[in-house]
Motif scaffolding. Sequence first.
Motif, PDB file in Angstrom:
ATOM      1  N   ALA A  49       2.660  -3.429  -6.393  1.00 55.88           N
ATOM      2  CA  ALA A  49       2.186  -2.046  -6.333  1.00 55.88           C
ATOM      3  C   ALA A  49       2.637  -1.280  -7.576  1.00 55.88           C
ATOM      4  O   ALA A  49       3.563  -1.688  -8.287  1.00 55.88           O
ATOM      5  CB  ALA A  49       2.705  -1.364  -5.074  1.00 55.88           C
ATOM      6  N   ASP A  50       1.972  -0.151  -7.833  1.00 55.60           N
ATOM      7  CA  ASP A  50       2.311   0.670  -8.999  1.00 55.60           C
ATOM      8  C   ASP A  50       3.507   1.580  -8.747  1.00 55.60           C
ATOM      9  O   ASP A  50       4.024   2.186  -9.691  1.00 55.60           O
ATOM     10  CB  ASP A  50       1.108   1.536  -9.399  1.00 55.60           C
ATOM     11  CG  ASP A  50      -0.043   0.705  -9.936  1.00 55.60           C
ATOM     12  OD1 ASP A  50       0.239  -0.387 -10.459  1.00 55.60           O
ATOM     13  OD2 ASP A  50      -1.197   1.141  -9.817  1.00 55.60           O
ATOM     14  N   ARG A  51       3.919   1.720  -7.490  1.00 58.31           N
ATOM     15  CA  ARG A  51       5.037   2.610  -7.152  1.00 58.31           C
ATOM     16  C   ARG A  51       5.955   1.938  -6.147  1.00 58.31           C
ATOM     17  O   ARG A  51       5.492   1.323  -5.186  1.00 58.31           O
ATOM     18  CB  ARG A  51       4.531   3.941  -6.600  1.00 58.31           C
ATOM     19  CG  ARG A  51       5.653   4.944  -6.305  1.00 58.31           C
ATOM     20  CD  ARG A  51       5.119   6.278  -5.821  1.00 58.31           C
ATOM     21  NE  ARG A  51       4.365   6.969  -6.840  1.00 58.31           N
ATOM     22  CZ  ARG A  51       4.901   7.747  -7.782  1.00 58.31           C
ATOM     23  NH1 ARG A  51       6.214   7.910  -7.845  1.00 58.31           N
ATOM     24  NH2 ARG A  51       4.133   8.346  -8.662  1.00 58.31           N
ATOM     25  N   LEU A  52       7.239   2.073  -6.379  1.00 54.04           N
ATOM     26  CA  LEU A  52       8.236   1.553  -5.445  1.00 54.04           C
ATOM     27  C   LEU A  52       8.338   2.439  -4.209  1.00 54.04           C
ATOM     28  O   LEU A  52       7.996   3.629  -4.250  1.00 54.04           O
ATOM     29  CB  LEU A  52       9.607   1.509  -6.113  1.00 54.04           C
ATOM     30  CG  LEU A  52       9.868   0.477  -7.197  1.00 54.04           C
ATOM     31  CD1 LEU A  52      11.157   0.815  -7.935  1.00 54.04           C
ATOM     32  CD2 LEU A  52       9.961  -0.911  -6.588  1.00 54.04           C
ATOM     33  N   THR A  53       8.828   1.844  -3.139  1.00 52.44           N
ATOM     34  CA  THR A  53       9.198   2.610  -1.950  1.00 52.44           C
ATOM     35  C   THR A  53      10.702   2.472  -1.745  1.00 52.44           C
ATOM     36  O   THR A  53      11.347   1.559  -2.280  1.00 52.44           O
ATOM     37  CB  THR A  53       8.473   2.097  -0.703  1.00 52.44           C
ATOM     38  OG1 THR A  53       8.945   0.770  -0.403  1.00 52.44           O
ATOM     39  CG2 THR A  53       6.967   2.072  -0.919  1.00 52.44           C
ATOM     40  N   LEU A  54      11.261   3.367  -0.948  1.00 53.13           N
ATOM     41  CA  LEU A  54      12.680   3.272  -0.655  1.00 53.13           C
ATOM     42  C   LEU A  54      12.997   1.972   0.083  1.00 53.13           C
ATOM     43  O   LEU A  54      14.052   1.368  -0.131  1.00 53.13           O
ATOM     44  CB  LEU A  54      13.130   4.479   0.169  1.00 53.13           C
ATOM     45  CG  LEU A  54      13.110   5.839  -0.545  1.00 53.13           C
ATOM     46  CD1 LEU A  54      13.577   6.936   0.399  1.00 53.13           C
ATOM     47  CD2 LEU A  54      13.978   5.816  -1.797  1.00 53.13           C
ATOM     48  N   ASP A  55      12.073   1.532   0.946  1.00 54.15           N
ATOM     49  CA  ASP A  55      12.297   0.270   1.662  1.00 54.15           C
ATOM     50  C   ASP A  55      12.375  -0.906   0.688  1.00 54.15           C
ATOM     51  O   ASP A  55      13.165  -1.839   0.886  1.00 54.15           O
ATOM     52  CB  ASP A  55      11.183   0.029   2.686  1.00 54.15           C
ATOM     53  CG  ASP A  55      11.313   0.927   3.918  1.00 54.15           C
ATOM     54  OD1 ASP A  55      12.442   1.424   4.163  1.00 54.15           O
ATOM     55  OD2 ASP A  55      10.311   1.138   4.611  1.00 54.15           O
ATOM     56  N   GLU A  56      11.554  -0.883  -0.362  1.00 56.07           N
ATOM     57  CA  GLU A  56      11.605  -1.977  -1.346  1.00 56.07           C
ATOM     58  C   GLU A  56      12.910  -1.941  -2.139  1.00 56.07           C
ATOM     59  O   GLU A  56      13.443  -2.992  -2.515  1.00 56.07           O
ATOM     60  CB  GLU A  56      10.395  -1.885  -2.272  1.00 56.07           C
ATOM     61  CG  GLU A  56       9.095  -2.288  -1.572  1.00 56.07           C
ATOM     62  CD  GLU A  56       7.856  -1.922  -2.364  1.00 56.07           C
ATOM     63  OE1 GLU A  56       6.807  -2.543  -2.115  1.00 56.07           O
ATOM     64  OE2 GLU A  56       7.940  -1.006  -3.221  1.00 56.07           O
ATOM     65  N   ILE A  57      13.421  -0.741  -2.397  1.00 55.92           N
ATOM     66  CA  ILE A  57      14.712  -0.643  -3.084  1.00 55.92           C
ATOM     67  C   ILE A  57      15.818  -1.201  -2.196  1.00 55.92           C
ATOM     68  O   ILE A  57      16.775  -1.818  -2.682  1.00 55.92           O
ATOM     69  CB  ILE A  57      14.991   0.817  -3.489  1.00 55.92           C
ATOM     70  CG1 ILE A  57      13.997   1.253  -4.579  1.00 55.92           C
ATOM     71  CG2 ILE A  57      16.431   0.988  -3.981  1.00 55.92           C
ATOM     72  CD1 ILE A  57      14.143   2.675  -5.017  1.00 55.92           C
TER      73      ILE A  57
END
Length: 304
Positions: free
Chosen positions: A180-188
Motif C-alpha cells: 500500500a502507499d500508506r502505512l497503518t498503525l497496525d502495520e507498524i
Amino acid sequence: MHIENADLNLLKALDVLLEERHVSRAAARFHLSQSAMSRTLTRLRETFGDELLVRTTRGYELTPRARAIRQELEFILPRLRAMVRGGDFDPATSTDAIRVNCTDYAISILGPGLLPHVFERAPNLSLTIEPLSPRTYDEIEHGRVDLALSPVQPPAGLRWQPLFEEDYVGVVAADHPLTADRLTLDEIREFPRVSVVVLPQEQMVIDRRLAELGVAQRSGLRVPYFEAAFTALPGTRLIALVPRRLVEARRADHSVRLVEAPTELAAPFPYGMVWHPRLNSDPAHVWVRSKVGEVAAGLRPGTP
C-alpha cells in the motif's frame, strides 16, 4: 596569579602548543624559532603554575590542567578576537572558530547549500560539527558549543529560531511485502522497526508520538544515525520512520521506497537552531546564523 601579571599575547601561542603537543611544530606554525617557542613555553608554565606539556615515551602529553585550559581557549580566543574587532566582520579574513552540534539529518539537508557558500566566502573560518548529545544544551550554556540544529526546543534561557517544518514518512526495502502507499498503525505494530536514537534516554519526536498513540516498539534495530537506518532496510522486513526531506534527497536509491506515514502521524514538527544570548550580537555568529537561515528558507517544502 593576578591577571595584571599575565601576558595575554601568550594565549595564542599556548593554543598552538596544546594543539600540536610539540615545540618544534608549534614554533613552525607560530613563525618562531624552536628556542623562542621553548622560552614561551617556560613563561606559560610560570604563568599557569603547571607543566602543561609533559614529555613521555610517546612524546609530549597534556596535563589535566592543560586539557581544561585547551577547552577554555576554544571559547575564549574567538571572543577576544570579536571584542578587539568590534562590530566589523569580514568573512574573507575571518579566522573565527564555531562549533555546531547536529545530526546527520541536518548535515544532509542543510550542508549541500550551506558549506560551499560558507567556505567560499570565509575560507579561513574554522567550523567543527559534532553529534547532538544529551549534554548539548549544557555545553551551549557553558560556551563550549556555539550552535545546535535540532527539533527539540531548548530550556528557558537559550535562544530558538525555527528554520522549517518537517514531517515523517515510512521507508521500506524495495521488495518489502507491504504494497500500500500508506502505512497503518497496525502495520507498524506488526513489522519490526528501525529506531534512530540520537539522544540516549530521550525519545525521538516520532517515538513520542507513537507512544502517545499506544503503539509499543516491537523488537527491531536501534541505530545512532539516519544514514544507518537506510543501510539496514534492503533485504529485511524492517520499517523506518524518517524525516521526509531525507527520503527525497535519496530519490536515486532504488533499494528502498517511500510509504506515507499513518494519518495519525501526519502533523509536521518544527526544526530550528539554538544558541546562547551571549552570541546574539557576535558578528561571526550572526553571519553564520544568517547563512543557515537563508539555506533553510530556500528549502523546498516537503512533497507528499
